[in-house]
Design an enzyme around this catalytic site. Structure first.
Site, PDB file in Angstrom:
ATOM      1  N   HIS A 109      -0.768  -6.392   6.151  1.00 52.85           N
ATOM      2  CA  HIS A 109      -0.135  -6.294   4.838  1.00 52.85           C
ATOM      3  C   HIS A 109       1.270  -6.900   4.816  1.00 52.85           C
ATOM      4  O   HIS A 109       1.631  -7.596   3.870  1.00 52.85           O
ATOM      5  CB  HIS A 109      -0.093  -4.836   4.386  1.00 52.85           C
ATOM      6  CG  HIS A 109       0.341  -4.672   2.961  1.00 52.85           C
ATOM      7  ND1 HIS A 109      -0.247  -5.356   1.918  1.00 52.85           N
ATOM      8  CD2 HIS A 109       1.326  -3.909   2.402  1.00 52.85           C
ATOM      9  CE1 HIS A 109       0.341  -5.024   0.775  1.00 52.85           C
ATOM     10  NE2 HIS A 109       1.299  -4.157   1.048  1.00 52.85           N
ATOM     11  N   SER A 158       3.387  -7.531  -2.647  1.00 47.77           N
ATOM     12  CA  SER A 158       2.646  -6.310  -2.975  1.00 47.77           C
ATOM     13  C   SER A 158       2.955  -5.875  -4.412  1.00 47.77           C
ATOM     14  O   SER A 158       2.723  -6.630  -5.337  1.00 47.77           O
ATOM     15  CB  SER A 158       2.976  -5.216  -1.947  1.00 47.77           C
ATOM     16  OG  SER A 158       2.021  -4.192  -1.965  1.00 47.77           O
ATOM     17  N   ASP A 184      -5.482  -7.537   6.016  1.00 46.90           N
ATOM     18  CA  ASP A 184      -4.613  -6.609   5.282  1.00 46.90           C
ATOM     19  C   ASP A 184      -5.393  -5.328   4.999  1.00 46.90           C
ATOM     20  O   ASP A 184      -6.426  -5.355   4.335  1.00 46.90           O
ATOM     21  CB  ASP A 184      -4.179  -7.275   3.971  1.00 46.90           C
ATOM     22  CG  ASP A 184      -3.141  -6.482   3.204  1.00 46.90           C
ATOM     23  OD1 ASP A 184      -3.064  -5.257   3.394  1.00 46.90           O
ATOM     24  OD2 ASP A 184      -2.413  -7.100   2.401  1.00 46.90           O
TER      25      ASP A 184
END
Length: 229
Positions: free
Chosen positions: A207, A78, A177
């Site tokens: 995610h 991320s 996600d």
């Protein structure tokens, strides 16, 4: 010796990437480093923390590995993926792994599907057992608004640098996600200048890709990408 720096995401902690780190420890004798970025971890304390502190902390960890290892890989999840890309441009990193990297963020349609799932679990009395609900309830209640702006500053700094990434890169993205859309992975793949680049979509992953049902297959792909000369 080979070193591998693994970076977690915004409002997260090492737990987000620990399954991958543990897999690599089991498969190799590499020096695996999974730092906690300032203000992050199991207990968030983000108030007053600036984006440069996250980048600088990652830089210091990388410099330490570069001093002691012959070759260093960097993986990031991320926001950690964006910081990893920044490091790959500015330092002698050999390979790069980007996990749900947030070059673009908030996949609205999937996020609404996830919220719908939470509502259904609430009706069934299972809401408090839902990992997604528990993780993001804590994040939403402990993340200052200004910290979100600091996250966006990381995006602003790192995204223009993607075209300067030239080292071998493995990009992984969950297809379900709700935070980072699959389009983010496609954008990164098309933007980086690496001659050797792979993109992998995990069909069942949300995610937290390192905690997905299909993580074993993902980790195997990452390991072989890093092992291949």
């Amino acid at each position: 010796m080979i070193g591998c720096l693994v970076l977690h995401g915004f409002t997260g902690g090492p737990y987000e990437v620990e399954p991958l780190a543990e897999y690599l420890r089991e498969q190799t004798d590499w020096k695996i480093v999974v730092p906690t970025l300032p203000g992050h971890g199991e207990t968030l304390s983000l108030r007053g923390i600036k984006h440069v502190q996250w980048i600088e902390h990652a830089e210091e960890c990388l410099k330490s590995l570069l001093e002691t290892c012959d070759k260093v890989y960097v993986a990031g999840f991320s926001m950690g993926g964006l910081i990893a890309s920044y490091l790959a441009v500015h330092y002698n990193v050999s390979k790069l792994v980007l996990l749900s990297a947030a070059a673009r963020y908030i996949h609205i349609k999937q996020l609404f599907r996830d919220i719908g799932g939470l509502i259904r679990e609430g009706w069934q009395g299972n809401l408090l057992e839902n990992e997604l609900y528990n993780r993001y309830k804590v994040k939403m209640t402990n993340t200052p608004l200004l910290s979100t702006y600091e996250f966006r500053k990381v995006v602003t700094i790192a995204r223009p640098l993607l075209k300067k990434v030239t080292i071998p890169t493995f990009i992984a993205q969950g297809e379900v996600d709700g935070i980072v859309p699959p389009a983010s992975a496609a954008y990164i793949y098309e933007t980086i200048s690496s001659r050797q680049k792979n993109i992998y979509y995990a069909s069942r992953s949300k995610h937290l890709i390192c905690h997905s049902e299909d993580k074993a297959e993902l980790f195997d792909h990452i390991y072989h990408f890093l092992e291949d000369e």
